[in-house]
Enzyme design. Structure first.
Site, PDB file in Angstrom:
ATOM      1  N   HIS A  58      -5.969   0.943  -5.523  1.00  0.00           N
ATOM      2  CA  HIS A  58      -4.259   1.364  -5.591  1.00  0.00           C
ATOM      3  C   HIS A  58      -4.127   2.902  -6.127  1.00  0.00           C
ATOM      4  O   HIS A  58      -3.349   3.758  -5.899  1.00  0.00           O
ATOM      5  CB  HIS A  58      -3.914   0.749  -5.879  1.00  0.00           C
ATOM      6  N   ASP A  62      -2.033   4.788  -1.194  1.00  0.00           N
ATOM      7  CA  ASP A  62      -0.557   3.612  -1.220  1.00  0.00           C
ATOM      8  C   ASP A  62      -0.960   3.103  -0.295  1.00  0.00           C
ATOM      9  O   ASP A  62      -1.497   2.682   1.122  1.00  0.00           O
ATOM     10  CB  ASP A  62       0.885   4.930  -0.676  1.00  0.00           C
TER      11      ASP A  62
END
Length: 394
Positions: free
Chosen positions: A364, A368
């Site tokens: 992450h 995204d």
């Protein structure tokens, strides 16, 4: 001269000695294999650095030793003035077995060379050793074993000072896997996205190919679909270079395929998937799988991956997971069990389709969630419509 355990790849710190191919007094040639060791990632043979005579063995089979340890003493030159009796080159047979299996045999006083292996490529398994022990038991020993097995008295903790337990070594591949998992979990910001894929058309396509004597495993189609998707979403074929404050996008798709072996999980890498046809990928995957099961993977076979997939569906029982990414990669896709389910079509009809779950873990810090969803959507489209891959095949 001393023959020592040297670093044979990727910062190796230690290794376990599987077996020696020579004994004191043997005459050896340069580059002749002297012993076999099990490193964190692979099995390797240590060759003779020069021709000579084995004077002394300094380590034991089954021993776990650090890099730099002296393995044996090799006398490079033979004294022709006072010639000593020369033993012929040892005919020791290379036995395929894990260090723990060898330990079981050694502790029971059994020459492992006498045991018939039933594992892949004749590998001797723990069960083979136990079976051999049972067959060698005397009638009295056998009766004692039966009596012990038939004991029905309740366990009294006050009458027993010890608890029976099995201890297995935590080293070699298992230790390496643990180190990599801890490194990944402490370094990568894991996030997992789940999706369902209708694989009915793919299964039908594979069936048609099988009827034409072209039995292509589903994993190969997953590889190609992943590669095509990576072309459109290169962020998932990358590495995060934190010190340089940059993300390295890699053009080559070197995809690792997780394979469950008797010695633990191995991830051989198929290189340049983006340049290869379905048939070529099928051949290479088959070859690497056989090498993995026979514990014959080399350092080159398991290094340099840019993305990883895991097809656990054939193992059964798995409907989802949160797979751990292989650092320094940034994503991994796991393909799970396929089940037939009722599905409502666009015209409100209920039909039975083959549905497979997938799990995509991604870093992450690098990508995204929306990008991960877009990636899995593209992957889903390709797998649900395998004919679309024909436009991308080389």
């Amino acid at each position: 001269m001393e023959v020592k355990l040297s670093d044979i790849g990727e910062g190796m710190a230690e290794a376990t000695i599987n077996c020696f191919f020579v004994k004191p007094g043997d005459v050896v040639k340069a580059d002749q294999p002297l012993l076999e060791v099990q490193t964190d990632k692979m099995t390797a043979e240590i060759p003779a650095p020069a021709a000579g005579i084995i004077k002394e063995i300094k380590a034991l089979a089954g021993e776990n030793i650090p890099v730099g340890t002296t393995l044996l003493i090799l006398e490079k030159e033979i004294n022709t003035t006072v010639q000593v009796p020369i033993t012929t080159i040892s005919n020791t047979t290379r036995v395929m077995a894990t260090p723990y299996t060898r330990k079981i045999a050694r502790e029971n006083g059994i020459p492992i060379e006498d045991i018939f292996g039933t594992g892949p490529a004749g590998r001797i398994t723990d069960e083979d050793v136990y079976r051999y022990i049972q067959n060698q038991s005397t009638p009295i020993e056998a009766s004692i074993q039966v009596e012990e097995q038939n004991m029905t008295e309740p366990f009294n903790i006050q009458e027993t000072s010890t608890i029976q337990q099995d201890i297995i070594p935590f080293r070699g591949k298992r230790k390496h896997i643990a180190k990599k998992m801890v490194q990944s979990l402490h370094t990568i910001a894991h996030c997992t996205h789940f999706e369902e894929i209708d694989v009915s058309n793919l299964l039908e396509f594979r069936h048609e190919l099988k009827n034409r004597n072209r039995n292509i495993t589903a994993t190969v189609f997953f590889l190609k679909a992943i590669s095509i998707s990576l072309k459109e979403f290169p962020i998932f074929n990358a590495s995060l270079l934190e010190e340089q404050e940059s993300i390295q996008l890699k053009k080559e798709h070197h995809i690792g395929v997780a394979i469950d072996t008797p010695d633990g999980l191995m991830v051989p890498v198929i290189r340049n998937v983006e340049q290869k046809s379905i048939e070529t990928l099928h051949i290479e995957l088959k070859q690497l799988t056989e090498k993995a099961l026979q514990n014959q993977l080399t350092l080159k076979d398991i290094s340099g991956g840019t993305f990883t997939i895991s097809n656990v569906g054939p193992l059964g029982g798995s409907i989802g997971a949160t797979p751990i990414i292989q650092h320094p990669e940034v994503a991994l896709v796991s393909f799970h069990k396929t089940k037939k389910r009722p599905v409502v079509t666009e015209d409100d009809q209920i039909v039975i389709r083959s549905i497979m779950n997938i799990s995509m873990s991604f870093d992450h810090r690098v990508a995204d969630g929306a990008t991960a969803v877009a990636f899995t959507n593209r992957l889903t489209t390709l797998i649900e419509n395998p004919n679309l891959m024909l436009l991308e095949l080389v």
